[in-house]
Scaffold this motif. Structure first.
Motif, short mmCIF file in Angstrom:
data_model
loop_
_atom_site.label_atom_id
_atom_site.label_comp_id
_atom_site.label_asym_id
_atom_site.label_seq_id
_atom_site.Cartn_x
_atom_site.Cartn_y
_atom_site.Cartn_z
N ARG A 3 0.83 -1.20 0.00
CA ARG A 3 0.00 0.00 0.00
C ARG A 3 0.87 1.26 0.00
O ARG A 3 0.57 2.24 -0.67
CB ARG A 3 -0.92 -0.02 1.22
CG ARG A 3 -1.99 1.07 1.20
CD ARG A 3 -2.84 0.99 2.46
NE ARG A 3 -3.43 -0.33 2.63
CZ ARG A 3 -4.59 -0.69 2.10
NH1 ARG A 3 -5.25 0.16 1.34
NH2 ARG A 3 -5.08 -1.90 2.31
N ASP A 6 2.06 1.83 -3.47
CA ASP A 6 0.95 2.41 -4.24
C ASP A 6 0.86 3.91 -3.99
O ASP A 6 0.71 4.71 -4.92
CB ASP A 6 -0.38 1.75 -3.84
CG ASP A 6 -0.79 0.65 -4.81
OD1 ASP A 6 -0.01 0.33 -5.73
OD2 ASP A 6 -1.90 0.10 -4.64
N LEU A 35 -7.87 6.94 -7.53
CA LEU A 35 -6.73 6.03 -7.49
C LEU A 35 -6.55 5.42 -6.10
O LEU A 35 -6.25 4.23 -5.97
CB LEU A 35 -5.46 6.77 -7.92
CG LEU A 35 -5.41 7.18 -9.40
CD1 LEU A 35 -4.21 8.08 -9.66
CD2 LEU A 35 -5.34 5.95 -10.29
N ALA A 38 -9.18 2.84 -5.64
CA ALA A 38 -8.86 1.63 -6.41
C ALA A 38 -7.77 0.83 -5.70
O ALA A 38 -7.82 -0.40 -5.64
CB ALA A 38 -8.41 2.02 -7.82
N SER A 39 -6.77 1.53 -5.14
CA SER A 39 -5.71 0.86 -4.41
C SER A 39 -6.27 0.11 -3.20
O SER A 39 -5.89 -1.04 -2.92
CB SER A 39 -4.66 1.88 -3.97
OG SER A 39 -3.67 1.27 -3.16
N LEU A 42 -8.05 -3.00 -4.11
CA LEU A 42 -7.14 -4.07 -4.54
C LEU A 42 -6.11 -4.39 -3.46
O LEU A 42 -5.06 -4.97 -3.77
CB LEU A 42 -6.44 -3.64 -5.84
CG LEU A 42 -7.35 -3.45 -7.05
CD1 LEU A 42 -6.56 -2.93 -8.25
CD2 LEU A 42 -8.05 -4.76 -7.42
N LEU A 46 -2.59 -1.84 -6.58
CA LEU A 46 -2.94 -1.16 -7.83
C LEU A 46 -1.76 -1.10 -8.79
O LEU A 46 -1.90 -1.37 -9.98
CB LEU A 46 -3.43 0.26 -7.53
CG LEU A 46 -3.82 1.10 -8.76
CD1 LEU A 46 -4.96 0.47 -9.52
CD2 LEU A 46 -4.19 2.53 -8.33
N ALA A 49 -1.40 -4.35 -10.55
CA ALA A 49 -2.64 -4.97 -11.01
C ALA A 49 -2.56 -5.39 -12.47
O ALA A 49 -1.97 -4.70 -13.29
CB ALA A 49 -3.81 -4.00 -10.81
N GLU A 53 -7.54 -8.21 -12.34
CA GLU A 53 -7.85 -7.34 -11.20
C GLU A 53 -8.63 -6.10 -11.65
O GLU A 53 -9.57 -5.67 -10.97
CB GLU A 53 -6.56 -6.91 -10.49
CG GLU A 53 -5.85 -8.00 -9.71
CD GLU A 53 -5.03 -8.92 -10.59
OE1 GLU A 53 -4.58 -9.95 -10.09
OE2 GLU A 53 -4.86 -8.59 -11.78
N LEU A 54 -8.26 -5.55 -12.79
CA LEU A 54 -8.96 -4.36 -13.28
C LEU A 54 -10.37 -4.70 -13.75
O LEU A 54 -11.30 -3.89 -13.58
CB LEU A 54 -8.17 -3.70 -14.41
CG LEU A 54 -6.81 -3.11 -14.02
CD1 LEU A 54 -6.21 -2.33 -15.17
CD2 LEU A 54 -6.93 -2.22 -12.78
N LEU A 57 -12.35 -4.89 -10.66
CA LEU A 57 -12.58 -3.54 -10.16
C LEU A 57 -13.68 -2.85 -10.95
O LEU A 57 -14.58 -2.23 -10.38
CB LEU A 57 -11.28 -2.74 -10.25
CG LEU A 57 -11.26 -1.35 -9.62
CD1 LEU A 57 -11.46 -1.44 -8.12
CD2 LEU A 57 -9.94 -0.65 -9.94
N LEU A 76 -7.42 5.85 -14.11
CA LEU A 76 -6.59 4.64 -14.13
C LEU A 76 -5.83 4.48 -15.44
O LEU A 76 -4.68 4.04 -15.44
CB LEU A 76 -7.45 3.39 -13.86
CG LEU A 76 -7.51 2.97 -12.38
CD1 LEU A 76 -8.23 4.03 -11.54
CD2 LEU A 76 -8.19 1.61 -12.22
#
Length: 305
Positions: A3, A6, A35, A38-39, A42, A46, A49, A53-54, A57, A76
């Motif tokens: 994280r 990210d 963003l 999204a992080s 996931l 991210l 990814a 994964e996308l 999402l 993204l």
């Protein structure tokens, strides 16, 4: 990727959006929120990814308004394009995202005349009295951006002796320790040599600033100020636009796309194709002039008329 990683990538991307793209504060804030969400969705992955994964999402966006999906996709897409172009990942998985808009736009393009005007402005600066060493620094920066296609981060972090006067190339090390060879023109080497005389031999960086090196933001400011001085709207020019001009003008001059891919440091040839836009008329003329059936095609067209 963690994280924390990210977060660092997102902050770097937002810095680019603010300094290079000149994005409005509201846009930057919205992109940052999208963003980070999204992080979080996931689990901090991210930056690493993939398409699966996308797709997952994007599936969570189905209940959202079309405009919201378009904004999230745009955020993204630009984020992954940035990572790919900076050499921070080898692919761009953004093709898995929904396309409620018109798709990815081409980069801004500078003509050869625009570039000449910028260099003319630099020449006029260097000729001024009293002399200002910062004009020599600007000359070296722009010569390396346009003459070698360096990324902004690569340029500002060059070691003091990275460009040797007797070596027409330098070797850059990217993500994962992967190296690439970058050609350096005679003009660029001369400009660097003139500037380096003003850089103390005990400094680690070619473009020092304070205790470190010149920042990306300051580089953007210098390039945009030069554009305004040359009579070019500053919003059309940035370090990345000069890097793109390097690739575009080489391609128009007959350079091989694979060679450009190696010089630009793109892992995926598709990224090079996006950043080396060629005028469509030139491509049509090329087919008409060089294709073996060109004359026959012209004759058929005349008969139909």
């Amino acid at each position: 990727m963690s994280r924390a990683s990210d977060q660092a990538l997102i902050e770097r991307f937002l810095e680019m959006m603010q300094a290079e793209a000149g994005a409005a504060g509201n846009t930057i804030a919205a992109y940052g929120t999208d963003l980070r969400m999204a992080s979080e969705a996931l689990d901090g992955g991210l930056g690493d990814a993939g398409r699966a994964e996308l797709e997952r999402l994007a599936g969570e966006w189905q209940a959202l308004a079309r405009a919201s999906v378009a904004r999230k996709s745009a955020a993204l897409r630009r984020f992954f394009a940035f990572l790919a172009d900076e050499g921070l990942r080898r692919d761009d998985p953004a093709g898995a995202l929904p396309r409620p808009g018109s798709g990815r736009s081409l980069p801004k393009v500078l003509s050869a005349d625009d570039v000449e005007r910028m260099f003319a402005a630099i020449t006029a600066r260097i000729a001024r009295e009293p002399k200002d060493p910062n004009d020599l620094r600007l000359s070296a920066l722009v010569e390396l951006l346009y003459g070698s296609g360096l990324r902004a981060t690569e340029l500002v972090s060059l070691p003091r002796n990275a460009v040797a006067p007797d070596r027409p190339y330098l070797i850059l090390r990217g993500k994962g320790g992967k190296e690439r060879l970058v050609p350096i023109s005679d003009r660029a080497r001369a400009a660097v040599a003139a500037w380096r005389e003003h850089v103390s031999s005990d400094r680690a960086w070619l473009f020092p600033s304070g205790k470190g090196h010149l920042s990306r933001v300051r580089l953007y400011q210098l390039v945009k100020a030069l554009a305004a001085e040359a009579g070019i709207p500053p919003d059309r020019v940035s370090p990345h636009v000069l890097r793109h001009a390097f690739a575009t003008h080489l391609l128009e001059g007959g350079a091989d796309l694979r060679a450009l891919q190696a010089m630009l440091g793109h892992a995926d040839i598709a990224t090079t194709e996006i950043y080396t836009h060629v005028d469509s008329k030139r491509l049509v003329d090329l087919v008409n002039e060089r294709h073996p059936l060109g004359e026959a095609l012209v004759d058929v067209t005349k008969r139909r008329d």
